[in-house]
Design a protein around this motif. Structure first.
Motif, PDB file in Angstrom:
ATOM      1  N   GLY B 194       0.740  -0.978  -0.281  1.00 45.02           N
ATOM      2  CA  GLY B 194      -0.164  -0.155  -0.042  1.00 45.02           C
ATOM      3  C   GLY B 194       0.397   1.131  -0.171  1.00 45.02           C
ATOM      4  O   GLY B 194       0.694   2.748  -0.007  1.00 45.02           O
ATOM      5  N   ILE B 195       2.081   1.337   0.206  1.00 43.73           N
ATOM      6  CA  ILE B 195       3.141   2.825   0.183  1.00 43.73           C
ATOM      7  C   ILE B 195       3.704   2.238  -1.115  1.00 43.73           C
ATOM      8  O   ILE B 195       4.295   1.356  -1.892  1.00 43.73           O
ATOM      9  CB  ILE B 195       3.783   2.141   1.603  1.00 43.73           C
ATOM     10  N   PRO B 196       3.845   3.455  -1.597  1.00 48.43           N
ATOM     11  CA  PRO B 196       4.869   3.925  -2.743  1.00 48.43           C
ATOM     12  C   PRO B 196       6.281   2.918  -2.216  1.00 48.43           C
ATOM     13  O   PRO B 196       7.580   2.931  -1.150  1.00 48.43           O
ATOM     14  CB  PRO B 196       5.659   5.099  -3.679  1.00 48.43           C
ATOM     15  N   VAL B 197       6.655   2.262  -3.633  1.00 46.79           N
ATOM     16  CA  VAL B 197       8.606   1.539  -3.825  1.00 46.79           C
ATOM     17  C   VAL B 197       8.733   2.017  -4.762  1.00 46.79           C
ATOM     18  O   VAL B 197       8.455   2.261  -5.873  1.00 46.79           O
ATOM     19  CB  VAL B 197       7.810   0.126  -3.952  1.00 46.79           C
ATOM     20  N   ILE B 198      10.438   2.924  -4.477  1.00 47.11           N
ATOM     21  CA  ILE B 198      10.665   3.616  -5.265  1.00 47.11           C
ATOM     22  C   ILE B 198      11.848   2.614  -6.072  1.00 47.11           C
ATOM     23  O   ILE B 198      12.901   2.078  -5.398  1.00 47.11           O
ATOM     24  CB  ILE B 198      11.825   4.933  -4.843  1.00 47.11           C
ATOM     25  N   ASP B 199      12.531   2.893  -7.245  1.00 47.00           N
ATOM     26  CA  ASP B 199      13.248   1.865  -7.629  1.00 47.00           C
ATOM     27  C   ASP B 199      14.270   2.693  -8.211  1.00 47.00           C
ATOM     28  O   ASP B 199      14.208   3.242  -8.762  1.00 47.00           O
ATOM     29  CB  ASP B 199      12.363   1.547  -9.800  1.00 47.00           C
ATOM     30  N   PRO B 200      15.351   2.242  -8.005  1.00 51.67           N
ATOM     31  CA  PRO B 200      16.859   2.828  -7.658  1.00 51.67           C
ATOM     32  C   PRO B 200      17.711   2.917  -9.340  1.00 51.67           C
ATOM     33  O   PRO B 200      18.144   3.789  -9.798  1.00 51.67           O
ATOM     34  CB  PRO B 200      17.970   1.521  -7.194  1.00 51.67           C
ATOM     35  N   VAL B 201      17.261   2.193 -10.263  1.00 52.16           N
ATOM     36  CA  VAL B 201      17.592   2.176 -11.866  1.00 52.16           C
ATOM     37  C   VAL B 201      16.826   3.433 -12.539  1.00 52.16           C
ATOM     38  O   VAL B 201      17.057   3.852 -13.231  1.00 52.16           O
ATOM     39  CB  VAL B 201      17.666   1.665 -12.577  1.00 52.16           C
ATOM     40  N   PHE B 202      15.487   3.732 -12.830  1.00 49.78           N
ATOM     41  CA  PHE B 202      14.684   4.509 -12.780  1.00 49.78           C
ATOM     42  C   PHE B 202      14.577   5.884 -12.272  1.00 49.78           C
ATOM     43  O   PHE B 202      15.351   6.675 -12.789  1.00 49.78           O
ATOM     44  CB  PHE B 202      13.380   4.149 -12.245  1.00 49.78           C
ATOM     45  N   SER B 203      15.193   6.078 -10.743  1.00 48.57           N
ATOM     46  CA  SER B 203      16.051   7.049  -9.804  1.00 48.57           C
ATOM     47  C   SER B 203      17.042   7.816 -10.689  1.00 48.57           C
ATOM     48  O   SER B 203      17.511   8.160 -10.919  1.00 48.57           O
ATOM     49  CB  SER B 203      15.900   7.103  -8.470  1.00 48.57           C
ATOM     50  N   GLU B 204      17.823   6.287 -11.397  1.00 51.10           N
ATOM     51  CA  GLU B 204      19.160   7.243 -11.796  1.00 51.10           C
ATOM     52  C   GLU B 204      18.953   8.141 -12.410  1.00 51.10           C
ATOM     53  O   GLU B 204      19.707   9.019 -12.843  1.00 51.10           O
ATOM     54  CB  GLU B 204      19.863   5.945 -11.382  1.00 51.10           C
ATOM     55  N   ALA B 205      18.331   7.111 -13.838  1.00 48.97           N
ATOM     56  CA  ALA B 205      18.007   8.072 -15.195  1.00 48.97           C
ATOM     57  C   ALA B 205      17.200   8.784 -14.386  1.00 48.97           C
ATOM     58  O   ALA B 205      17.994   9.709 -15.840  1.00 48.97           O
ATOM     59  CB  ALA B 205      17.171   6.886 -15.128  1.00 48.97           C
ATOM     60  N   LEU B 206      16.217   9.341 -14.401  1.00 52.05           N
ATOM     61  CA  LEU B 206      15.693  10.408 -13.397  1.00 52.05           C
ATOM     62  C   LEU B 206      16.301  11.720 -13.353  1.00 52.05           C
ATOM     63  O   LEU B 206      16.386  12.740 -13.840  1.00 52.05           O
ATOM     64  CB  LEU B 206      14.127  10.427 -12.555  1.00 52.05           C
ATOM     65  N   VAL B 207      17.796  11.390 -12.553  1.00 51.20           N
ATOM     66  CA  VAL B 207      18.585  12.434 -12.004  1.00 51.20           C
ATOM     67  C   VAL B 207      19.429  13.022 -13.859  1.00 51.20           C
ATOM     68  O   VAL B 207      19.826  13.711 -13.516  1.00 51.20           O
ATOM     69  CB  VAL B 207      19.267  12.220 -10.950  1.00 51.20           C
ATOM     70  N   MET B 208      19.930  11.590 -14.275  1.00 53.27           N
ATOM     71  CA  MET B 208      20.652  12.387 -15.462  1.00 53.27           C
ATOM     72  C   MET B 208      19.851  13.009 -16.484  1.00 53.27           C
ATOM     73  O   MET B 208      20.390  13.599 -16.861  1.00 53.27           O
ATOM     74  CB  MET B 208      21.079  10.634 -15.558  1.00 53.27           C
ATOM     75  N   ASN B 209      19.212  12.280 -16.412  1.00 54.13           N
ATOM     76  CA  ASN B 209      18.495  13.466 -17.449  1.00 54.13           C
ATOM     77  C   ASN B 209      17.795  14.934 -16.843  1.00 54.13           C
ATOM     78  O   ASN B 209      18.086  15.346 -17.742  1.00 54.13           O
ATOM     79  CB  ASN B 209      17.155  12.614 -17.708  1.00 54.13           C
ATOM     80  N   SER B 210      17.454  15.222 -15.875  1.00 54.73           N
ATOM     81  CA  SER B 210      17.158  16.204 -15.128  1.00 54.73           C
ATOM     82  C   SER B 210      18.451  16.896 -15.395  1.00 54.73           C
ATOM     83  O   SER B 210      18.204  17.905 -15.374  1.00 54.73           O
ATOM     84  CB  SER B 210      16.790  15.694 -14.022  1.00 54.73           C
ATOM     85  N   ILE B 211      19.689  16.188 -15.037  1.00 57.15           N
ATOM     86  CA  ILE B 211      20.777  16.996 -14.606  1.00 57.15           C
ATOM     87  C   ILE B 211      21.015  17.774 -16.463  1.00 57.15           C
ATOM     88  O   ILE B 211      21.557  18.901 -16.454  1.00 57.15           O
ATOM     89  CB  ILE B 211      22.297  16.766 -13.865  1.00 57.15           C
ATOM     90  N   CYS B 212      21.229  16.735 -16.945  1.00 57.08           N
ATOM     91  CA  CYS B 212      21.418  17.024 -18.911  1.00 57.08           C
ATOM     92  C   CYS B 212      20.384  18.541 -19.123  1.00 57.08           C
ATOM     93  O   CYS B 212      20.837  19.176 -19.981  1.00 57.08           O
ATOM     94  CB  CYS B 212      20.854  15.770 -19.382  1.00 57.08           C
ATOM     95  N   LYS B 213      19.403  18.015 -18.315  1.00 58.61           N
ATOM     96  CA  LYS B 213      18.125  19.601 -18.933  1.00 58.61           C
ATOM     97  C   LYS B 213      19.020  20.048 -18.139  1.00 58.61           C
ATOM     98  O   LYS B 213      18.522  21.662 -18.816  1.00 58.61           O
ATOM     99  CB  LYS B 213      16.990  18.849 -18.878  1.00 58.61           C
ATOM    100  N   TYR B 214      18.726  20.181 -16.607  1.00 57.35           N
ATOM    101  CA  TYR B 214      19.343  21.132 -16.280  1.00 57.35           C
ATOM    102  C   TYR B 214      20.478  22.508 -16.908  1.00 57.35           C
ATOM    103  O   TYR B 214      20.172  23.406 -16.750  1.00 57.35           O
ATOM    104  CB  TYR B 214      19.691  21.091 -14.774  1.00 57.35           C
ATOM    105  N   LYS B 215      21.572  21.825 -17.342  1.00 54.59           N
ATOM    106  CA  LYS B 215      22.480  22.125 -17.929  1.00 54.59           C
ATOM    107  C   LYS B 215      22.015  22.984 -19.037  1.00 54.59           C
ATOM    108  O   LYS B 215      23.036  24.355 -19.438  1.00 54.59           O
ATOM    109  CB  LYS B 215      24.005  21.023 -18.025  1.00 54.59           C
ATOM    110  N   TYR B 216      20.994  22.582 -19.696  1.00 53.21           N
ATOM    111  CA  TYR B 216      20.481  22.856 -21.238  1.00 53.21           C
ATOM    112  C   TYR B 216      19.936  24.471 -20.974  1.00 53.21           C
ATOM    113  O   TYR B 216      20.023  25.419 -22.213  1.00 53.21           O
ATOM    114  CB  TYR B 216      20.000  22.410 -21.828  1.00 53.21           C
ATOM    115  N   PHE B 217      19.308  24.255 -19.671  1.00 56.51           N
ATOM    116  CA  PHE B 217      18.032  25.561 -19.740  1.00 56.51           C
ATOM    117  C   PHE B 217      18.608  26.872 -18.729  1.00 56.51           C
ATOM    118  O   PHE B 217      18.507  27.808 -18.898  1.00 56.51           O
ATOM    119  CB  PHE B 217      17.269  25.447 -19.390  1.00 56.51           C
ATOM    120  N   PHE B 218      19.283  26.402 -17.493  1.00 55.23           N
ATOM    121  CA  PHE B 218      20.393  27.300 -17.134  1.00 55.23           C
ATOM    122  C   PHE B 218      21.818  27.616 -17.094  1.00 55.23           C
ATOM    123  O   PHE B 218      22.070  26.642 -17.210  1.00 55.23           O
ATOM    124  CB  PHE B 218      20.021  26.475 -15.182  1.00 55.23           C
TER     125      PHE B 218
END
Lengths: 218, 218
Positions: B194-218
């Protein structure tokens, strides 16, 4: 690409033509989020102290209850996260605030975090996530609410405050007021100081997009 | 859509045809990340204690120094984040580990976090970010390294451990071993507890994608 319809709640009363400014930023950063914007009524200086936070909370809850059935998620575009915790317990769709988003995201960049906002103290939602990794908070002098950020003097004052945080030894700066996204100061700071400066509207969009993805894949 | 070329370092020695399993997951979650996979040599049981962590760290640094000029970012696909901090200080491209990624992301879901991994204690990188929001760690009985997760007994044991964490009152579970992404257990757990379970490969992909985006926009 899966698209998600997101309501963006602005916590300051703003005229129609400026209402969707955060929504436009969110769509620029994450083009699969399609936004519609709302603002709370009769609160022209937004959220800037405990009382304005409380009053805004009730107004946000009212708006969200009326509109939630039309959306895949709700972004409360404020670093104080008003109404976010209570709505998350009540609704089936994700409710994301800028505060928990920018605070959690910043922990990927450093562990000595400086918080730059429009109040002396960091927002509760931010403090709770950062814990002892919150090293220092700063408020730009002469900035007391979101509208003060729109003046030239306000912008200058933001840059000075960021430089002071850097000098104080923080390794990452959080912008803890979405009015700082409105004036687009994160890019300027990232170009001009030596440590990462994390934008709150980018962060809330990031977290909303990731939760929509997460629900899809898991 | 801006594309980014990412190296994925597996911290276990694996045969060619299974090498890019995490890379494929990363590309599925974030199609603008284009991955190429590497693994450390002569470490068939991966990272499972302090000594194997230390040995892996040196091997990862060796690999990354040889290949980094070819990539926009490096993912070290391990929740222990071996070599991540030291490499981040040395290189100009982002180095992302599963540990800080999954820990920081989980703080958007709750504040009483349970950590499910292959060691009794949560990885240092995870403990550091969670602070006092880490309520309880659990290790599935009969699982001592990443390969044990591939057995039927191992999988059953993971599900039991997750249920125990939920019963202990945590409001969110982090999977603190990327071998748990290999066996795809996050979806099963999200469907069955009944509670969220957070996947580590999803999370590392999320953070890498966000940092690439961040470098592009800021």
């Amino acid at each position: 690409m899966e698209q998600h319809k997101i309501a963006v709640i602005r916590v300051v009363t703003i005229e129609e033509e400026k209402l969707n400014l955060h929504g436009k930023l969110i769509e620029k950063y994450f083009p699969n989020l399609i936004t519609e914007s709302y603002c709370i009524p009769d609160q022209y200086n937004g959220v800037y102290d405990d009382i304005s936070h409380e009053i805004a909370t009730e107004k946000i809850i009212d708006i969200v209850k009326q509109i939630q059935s039309q959306y895949d998620g709700i972004i409360v575009s404020c670093a104080g996260d008003p109404a976010v915790e209570v709505l998350n317990q009540e609704l089936d769709i994700p409710i994301v605030g800028a505060g928990h988003s920018v605070a959690s995201y910043s922990l990927n960049f450093g562990d000595k975090i400086g918080v730059l906002g429009i109040r002396e103290e960091a927002p509760e939602a931010v403090k709770k996530i950062l814990g002892d990794k919150l090293v220092k908070s700063a408020k730009p002098v002469k900035v007391n609410n979101t509208n003060d950020l729109l003046t030239e003097e306000g912008k200058k004052s933001v840059i000075e405050a960021a430089k002071k945080l850097e000098e104080a030894g923080v390794d990452t700066i959080i912008l803890a007021c979405t009015g700082l996204s409105t004036i687009g100061v994160a890019k300027y700071l990232n170009d001009n100081i030596g440590i990462p400066v994390i934008d709150p509207v980018f962060s809330e969009a990031l977290v909303m997009n990731s939760i929509c993805k997460y629900k899809y894949f898991f």
